[in-house]
Design a protein around this motif. Sequence first.
Motif: not given
Length: 398
Positions: A183-188
């Motif tokens: 699970t990866v966090a994405y921002e923008g």
Amino acid sequence: MIEQNHLFTSESVTEGHPDKVCDQISDAILDELLAQDKKARVAVETLAATGFVLVAGEVTTDSYVEIPHIVREVVSDIGYNSSEIGFDASSCGVTVAIGSQSPDIAMGVGRSTEVRSDVTDSDPYDGQGAGDQGLIFGYACDDTPELMPLPIHLAHRLSERLTYARKELLIPGLRPDGKTQVTVAYEGGKPVAVETIVVSAQHDPDKEQDWLHNQIAQHVVAPVLAENNIETTAAYSLLVNPTGRFVVGGPKGDTGLTGRKIIVDSYGGMARHGGGAYSGKDPSKVDRSAAYALRWVAKNVVAAGLAQKCEIQISYAIGRAHPISLSVECFGTENVPVATIQAAINSVFDLRPAAIIDALDLLKPIYRSTSNYGHFGRELPQFTWEQTNRTQELQNAV
């Protein structure tokens, strides 16, 4: 379009997963047939259950392969060679139910609608029609140097490393079956950190959970994160065998079937999928060859700097050489108009089945190597669809 700030999860499986056992058998049979007859028409499905393998499908060829021998060789190579671990290559039953390709299908593949309707200008690529109707997607993005989504890229690398740790005895007592999830966090719209990793690793019954957790953290997870320069969040968590035990696995634990891991095989759910499996099919089947071609196209679009993300859909009619439709989606990341990118693709790439096969050299026995750890994102010599050799032509076209 996915929200700009979000979590995204993808999974992978090891070569000992029952579905992947079946993919490898089907592709090994395909490879042996293509090695003897490049014109072979192959659509092979494999099912594996406790002590039993069934190979069925349609094959048209003048060559001969000893299918039970191939089955046992693949199963043994994976590591299922003892009844103690639930599956034994030397003693499992093998049943073969192979027929020939339908003459109605063969007619359209060998002599396209365009040729039979006299609407072609004698271009040799017009002679071969698509092996079936279908819609196919290809994708690339700038998450990684390989231009793959980060979650599926990391999940595959963890599965590869888990198998390496088993075969090299870095972690004694591992068995062939296994799964990974990232699970990866994405921002923008950009990946910023890994939030959670799940590793399920089949093991001998005497291995303790705490010991296994520490071994996998040390020998599997840490090297993969380091090699990919990955940062984890403060809340990062590693879950190893969440039930607390994973002894029974492989075809004994779960029936395997060719083509059941299509999201693992492609982009981990980050891009859409047309539904057609890849393994066990010769490249006259556009489910496979066009999926490779569209990965090639999308990767060149991103590598050329025309967009940061690119998803392409194509569709075919059975027996027709020319695609029915082509559409391009760049999710707002395009640097030139999408219509301009689509026009450039149409001018640079020939997506008729025979042209794809020729451009990507798809009649070689390369397919067993595709059946584990992703058909895309591994820049191996035989993975011709990973080349970024049309970037200059695309740039010139726009």
